[in-house]
Design a protein around this motif. Structure first.
Motif, PDB file in Angstrom:
ATOM      1  N   GLY A 144       0.836  -1.196   0.000  1.00  0.00           N
ATOM      2  CA  GLY A 144       0.000   0.000   0.000  1.00  0.00           C
ATOM      3  C   GLY A 144       0.867   1.242   0.000  1.00  0.00           C
ATOM      4  O   GLY A 144       0.576   2.220  -0.704  1.00  0.00           O
ATOM      5  N   SER A 163      -4.632   2.098  -1.894  1.00  0.00           N
ATOM      6  CA  SER A 163      -3.900   1.453  -0.806  1.00  0.00           C
ATOM      7  C   SER A 163      -4.882   0.799   0.145  1.00  0.00           C
ATOM      8  O   SER A 163      -5.885   1.410   0.524  1.00  0.00           O
ATOM      9  CB  SER A 163      -3.056   2.489  -0.053  1.00  0.00           C
ATOM     10  OG  SER A 163      -2.609   1.978   1.192  1.00  0.00           O
ATOM     11  N   GLY A 166      -2.295   0.424   4.193  1.00  0.00           N
ATOM     12  CA  GLY A 166      -0.957   0.815   3.769  1.00  0.00           C
ATOM     13  C   GLY A 166      -0.124   1.462   4.858  1.00  0.00           C
ATOM     14  O   GLY A 166      -0.627   2.206   5.698  1.00  0.00           O
TER      15      GLY A 166
END
Length: 269
Positions: A144, A163, A166
Motif C-alpha cells: 500500500g 492502498s 498501507g
C-alpha cells in the motif's frame, strides 16, 4: 425434470464460467541484478480478442510476501479479473523492499525496476492500454505504501492508485519491517526517511485515489493522518474505514472494492 436439468446446467456454468489465465514469468532485471518473478492474470476473453486492449492494475504485496500472494490468498482474484476485463500484474517486491530505490543497497532499486523495466516489458508483451488512463496501481501494507509512493511520483504512468492497510507514513516505525535496511537507521538518515514517506509526497488532484484501512489495524493512525492531509490540501479521494485488522480476511474484501474503483475509473476513457 427437464427444467431442473437446465437449471443445474445454468448453475454449473455460473460456477465455472470464470477462467482467467495465470502466467508466471521471470523478468531479467538489469537494475535488480537478478531475475524477478511476476504473475500475470488475464481475463478469459484475452486470447480471443485480437484487437482489444485491456486496462492494467499493478498489485504490490506486503512485507514478506511475493508475486503469488494475491492469487494464492485472495479467493476472488481470478473472478474479479474476468468480471472487470482487466489484466492484473502481480509484482514481486522482495521480502522487504518497500518499493524504494534504496540509497544503500544497489540491488534494491524497485522504483526504477517497476517504472523503467517491468511496465515497458508488460506493455510490449501484452495487449495493454499503455497510457495512464489505462493503468492503475494498488497494494496492501508495504505494498500500500508502494502503490501510493509510485503512483504519486509517476503520474505519467498511473492514472489511479489505491492502498489497503498501507504503511503510508514510515517515520513512526523506525525499527519495524527492516525499513532501516533499505534507507539506513532513522536517527542517522531522518531527511531520507521523511523524503520517502508517502504522506510527504505531492498528490495530484487529477489522479483517482482510494485509501482504506481497518479500524483495528496498527496502520489506522497514519492512514487517518494522510486522509486529513489530503482534505486540507483539497485533493479529491475516497477514504474508507471499516471493522477489520491487518490480515487477509480484511484484504479479501478490500480487493473487490479496489477492482470496482479502478473499473469505474477506466470506463471513463
Amino acid at each position: 425434470m427437464k427444467k431442473i436439468f437446465l437449471l443445474l446446467v445454468f448453475c454449473f456454468i455460473q460456477l465455472t464460467g470464470f477462467s482467467a489465465t495465470i502466467d508466471s514469468l521471470q523478468i531479467n532485471s538489469q537494475l535488480l541484478k537478478r531475475k524477478s518473478p511476476v504473475v500475470i492474470v488475464t481475463p478469459q476473453t484475452y486470447a480471443s480478442s485480437s484487437e482489444k486492449r485491456f486496462p492494467v492494475i499493478y498489485f504490490l504485496h506486503g512485507y514478506s510476501g511475493n508475486a503469488r500472494s494475491w492469487v494464492e490468498s485472495s479467493p476472488d482474484f481470478q473472478q474479479l479479473v474476468d468480471q472487470y476485463q482487466i489484466i492484473a500484474v502481480c509484482v514481486d517486491g522482495g521480502y522487504d523492499s518497500w518499493y524504494f530505490d534504496s540509497p544503500i543497497e544497489p540491488t534494491y532499486q524497485y522504483e526504477s525496476y517497476i517504472t523503467k523495466e517491468l511496465i515497458p516489458f508488460i506493455d510490449q508483451k501484452f495487449k495493454t492500454k499503455a497510457e495512464p488512463q489505462g493503468r492503475a496501481i494498488s497494494g496492501l501494507s508495504m505494498g500500500g505504501h508502494g502503490a501510493m509512493y509510485l503512483g504519486t511520483r509517476h503520474p505519467e504512468l498511473f492514472g489511479a492508485m489505491a492502498s489497503m492497510s498501507g504503511g503510508v507514513d514510515i517515520v513512526p516505525f523506525p525499527n519495524n519491517w527492516n525499513i532501516k535496511g533499505r534507507l539506513g537507521k532513522y536517527e542517522d538518515n531522518k531527511a531520507i526517511w521523511e523524503k520517502n514517506a508517502v504522506i510527504n509526497q505531492n498528490f495530484s488532484p487529477s489522479q483517482a485515489i482510494l485509501i482504506d484501512c481497518g479500524i483495528d489495524d496498527f496502520f489506522i493512525g497514519v492512514n487517518r493522518a494522510l486522509h486529513q492531509k489530503l482534505i486540507e490540501n483539497k485533493i479529491p479521494h475516497e477514504y474508507t474505514e471499516r471493522p477489520g485488522a491487518h490480515n487477509w480476511k480484511y484484504w479479501s474484501v478490500s480487493v473487490r472494492n479496489h477492482f470496482y474503483f479502478f473499473h469505474s475509473y477506466f470506463k471513463n476513457f
